[in-house]
Design an enzyme around this catalytic site. Structure first.
Site, PDB file in Angstrom:
ATOM      1  N   LYS A   1       0.791  -1.121  -0.147  1.00 19.66           N
ATOM      2  CA  LYS A   1      -0.068   0.011   0.177  1.00 19.66           C
ATOM      3  C   LYS A   1       0.749   1.184  -0.013  1.00 19.66           C
ATOM      4  CE  LYS A   1      -1.903   1.601   4.006  1.00 19.66           C
ATOM      5  NZ  LYS A   1      -1.850   3.088   4.028  1.00 19.66           N
ATOM      6  N   ASN A   2       1.845   1.266   0.780  1.00 21.28           N
ATOM      7  CA  ASN A   2       2.757   2.564   0.905  1.00 21.28           C
ATOM      8  C   ASN A   2       3.670   2.658  -0.136  1.00 21.28           C
ATOM      9  OD1 ASN A   2       1.532   2.969   3.468  1.00 21.28           O
ATOM     10  ND2 ASN A   2       3.106   1.968   4.698  1.00 21.28           N
TER      11      ASN A   2
ATOM     12  N   ARG B   1      -5.431  10.103   4.449  1.00 22.60           N
ATOM     13  CA  ARG B   1      -4.191  10.983   4.558  1.00 22.60           C
ATOM     14  C   ARG B   1      -3.372  10.906   3.423  1.00 22.60           C
ATOM     15  NH1 ARG B   1      -1.345  14.143   8.079  1.00 22.60           N
ATOM     16  NH2 ARG B   1       0.827  13.768   7.759  1.00 22.60           N
TER      17      ARG B   1
ATOM     18  N   CYS C   1      -5.764   7.947   9.788  1.00 23.02           N
ATOM     19  CA  CYS C   1      -5.768   7.258  11.049  1.00 23.02           C
ATOM     20  C   CYS C   1      -5.098   8.324  12.216  1.00 23.02           C
ATOM     21  CB  CYS C   1      -5.022   6.131  11.270  1.00 23.02           C
ATOM     22  SG  CYS C   1      -5.740   4.774  10.318  1.00 23.02           S
TER      23      CYS C   1
ATOM     24  N   ARG D   1       1.661  14.152  13.057  1.00 21.08           N
ATOM     25  CA  ARG D   1       2.070  13.848  11.707  1.00 21.08           C
ATOM     26  C   ARG D   1       2.240  15.048  10.989  1.00 21.08           C
ATOM     27  NH1 ARG D   1      -0.533   8.430   9.117  1.00 21.08           N
ATOM     28  NH2 ARG D   1      -2.627   9.616   9.358  1.00 21.08           N
ATOM     29  N   PRO D   2       2.965  16.139  11.527  1.00 17.19           N
ATOM     30  CA  PRO D   2       3.020  17.412  10.706  1.00 17.19           C
ATOM     31  C   PRO D   2       3.511  17.313   9.467  1.00 17.19           C
ATOM     32  CG  PRO D   2       4.761  17.258  12.207  1.00 17.19           C
ATOM     33  CD  PRO D   2       3.908  15.970  12.441  1.00 17.19           C
TER      34      PRO D   2
ATOM     35  N   ASP E   1       5.195  20.256   7.872  1.00 16.84           N
ATOM     36  CA  ASP E   1       5.995  21.143   7.909  1.00 16.84           C
ATOM     37  C   ASP E   1       7.487  20.746   7.130  1.00 16.84           C
ATOM     38  OD1 ASP E   1       6.367  19.770  10.212  1.00 16.84           O
ATOM     39  OD2 ASP E   1       8.118  21.072  10.497  1.00 16.84           O
TER      40      ASP E   1
ATOM     41  N   ASP F   1       4.487   0.595  11.599  1.00 18.72           N
ATOM     42  CA  ASP F   1       3.576  -0.190  11.123  1.00 18.72           C
ATOM     43  C   ASP F   1       3.344  -1.425  11.746  1.00 18.72           C
ATOM     44  OD1 ASP F   1       2.546   2.296   9.877  1.00 18.72           O
ATOM     45  OD2 ASP F   1       2.760   1.457   7.879  1.00 18.72           O
TER      46      ASP F   1
ATOM     47  N   VAL G   1       8.084   6.897  16.426  1.00 21.92           N
ATOM     48  CA  VAL G   1       7.867   7.472  15.510  1.00 21.92           C
ATOM     49  C   VAL G   1       6.576   8.615  15.707  1.00 21.92           C
ATOM     50  CG1 VAL G   1       7.156   7.156  12.994  1.00 21.92           C
ATOM     51  CG2 VAL G   1       9.091   5.771  14.162  1.00 21.92           C
TER      52      VAL G   1
ATOM     53  N   ARG H   1      -8.704  -0.329   5.073  1.00 20.85           N
ATOM     54  CA  ARG H   1      -7.624   0.519   4.298  1.00 20.85           C
ATOM     55  C   ARG H   1      -6.424  -0.073   3.851  1.00 20.85           C
ATOM     56  NH1 ARG H   1      -6.004   4.358   7.698  1.00 20.85           N
ATOM     57  NH2 ARG H   1      -4.717   5.365   5.744  1.00 20.85           N
TER      58      ARG H   1
END
Length: 420
Positions: free
Chosen positions: A24-25, A93, A117, A122-123, A125, A305, A327, A397
């Site tokens: 998926k990623n 996301r 999720c 999880r910024p 920037d 994950d 993380v 998902r």
């Protein structure tokens, strides 16, 4: 209100064969990269999961064609819009992967606050700081961000953290930039390597993927191409976790052990057996687990994950285990649910202390995020008695019909529709 739930009767050993599809990623950023050319781009081996389905809807909403043929998805055409629709951005996301590609192709992108999720801040920037270094103007609204650039130019960008999403976005943003871009402190995940392999087939000039320094030399245009993503190491690891808990022997067809070192390592012990031959990983366990001390981290360390699925294993180990999450700061939502099953887990900051000597029993559980939900399924498969797991939409998902996977191996798990 009706919703799907899993009904799981634990205690059955798992035996058989599982086909591992594309990660998926890896698939999601590869699909995003398809808008960098109007020519057809095909991503092969895509799993049938809702995140991938939602990503194709994002692409169609932007005005490009996205067609699925079995496990292959082909994208073609030029985006007619540069604003990702709010209802899609807020639902997933993964819409953030469109930032770099749209900025490079169209010179503009507008994104509403992305969903996904709830596992921490999880910024973004790091993404936007990098875009600014490439010459983009970044404007912040109350619930959106808009990036514009007449012409992106190469730059040296130091990432303050090896963010996977930022590394992928900045690679896509810089493939057509004028000059050379160097990403220093880049993420090294194999899913990034899959993205770069596709971009290179499309004509991009990129080197250093899989290392902390990635160099991108801008080109004028890209062509169509086809590529296969890396197999999903998290899906393979989740199946291994269930076999470790329940006992049994499972063949993982298509899994790639060369990118799974940190996933595999905590499973290995006196009561497990792992061998690979002919592209098939064979994992065997007698269900007797020893305590482990695990810390998550960027690749090549143990992936965040896998934290929840492996914590389910720790709940069955004969003694005290620890799980340190480095993380995301809010990725222990599954702990409260595991406690309902009798798990003895104490939290101290970013560390969970798991005493697996008490046994696990069935309970009514609710998934609050994708990987946490998978961890609850693993825990329920090994527990004494019946469990129900709601919040199935989160699990869908990232896992393709997980109930069919485990039932094909001998697990007693079914999807039913319940009225809430």
């Amino acid at each position: 209100m009706k919703e799907d739930v899993f009904v799981i009767d634990g205690g059955e050993s798992l035996n058989g064969r599982v086909q591992v599809c594309g990660a998926k990623n890896a698939v999601l950023p590869m699909l995003a990269a398809s808008v960098l050319t109007p020519e057809p781009v095909t991503v092969r081996g895509c799993p049938q999961i809702t995140d991938v389905a939602d990503m194709t809807e994002v692409l169609r909403a932007l005005g490009v064609r996205a067609e699925r043929n079995g496990r292959d998805i082909t994208v073609s055409g030029t985006p007619a819009l540069t604003e990702i629709p709010a209802h899609l951005a807020c639902a997933m996301r993964s819409s953030v992967f469109m930032l770099g590609a749209l900025l490079a192709e169209c010179g503009e992108v507008r994104l509403f606050t992305p969903g996904g999720c709830r596992i921490g801040a999880r910024p973004l920037d790091i993404h936007f700081d990098g875009f600014s270094r490439l010459g983009a103007r970044v404007e912040y609204g109350e619930d959106f961000v808009r990036c514009t650039a007449q012409k992106l130019h190469g730059a040296e960008i130091l990432l303050k953290y090896p963010s996977v999403g930022a590394t992928e976005n900045l690679i896509m943003a810089s493939v057509k930039a004028e000059g050379t871009t160097r990403l220093v402190g880049a993420a090294r995940e194999p899913e990034i390597v899959s993205l770069v392999r596709l971009l290179r087939k499309m004509g991009a000039d990129i080197s250093g993927e899989g290392t902390p320094v990635v160099t991108v030399r801008g080109v004028d245009c890209l062509d169509g191409a086809a590529a296969v993503p890396v197999p999903d190491r998290i899906v393979a690891g989740t199946v291994m976790a269930a076999v470790a808990v329940c006992g049994g022997r499972v063949e993982l067809s298509g899994a790639d052990s060369s990118v799974m070192g940190a996933v595999i390592s905590p499973f290995l012990g006196a009561h497990t057996f792992l061998v690979e031959h002919g592209g098939v990983m064979v994992f065997e366990s007698d269900g007797m687990l020893a305590p482990t001390d695990v810390s998550t981290g960027p690749y090549p360390l143990f992936p965040t994950d896998m934290q929840a699925p492996f914590m389910a294993c720790q709940c069955y180990a004969s003694g005290m285990s620890t799980m340190r999450e480095t993380v995301f700061e809010d990725r222990f939502s599954h702990v409260a649910e595991l406690r309902k099953m009798g798990a003895r887990i104490a939290l101290a900051g970013n560390t969970a202390f798991v005493d697996g000597s008490g046994g696990m029993r069935g309970a009514e559980l609710r998934a609050a995020d994708l990987r946490g939900g998978a961890g609850l399924v693993v825990a329920a498969l090994g527990a004494e008695g019946r469990s129900t797991v709601s919040g199935v939409r989160y699990i869908d998902r990232g896992y393709e019909r997980i109930e069919e996977v485990f039932s094909s191996l001998g697990g007693k798990i079914a999807r039913v529709t319940a009225v809430r």
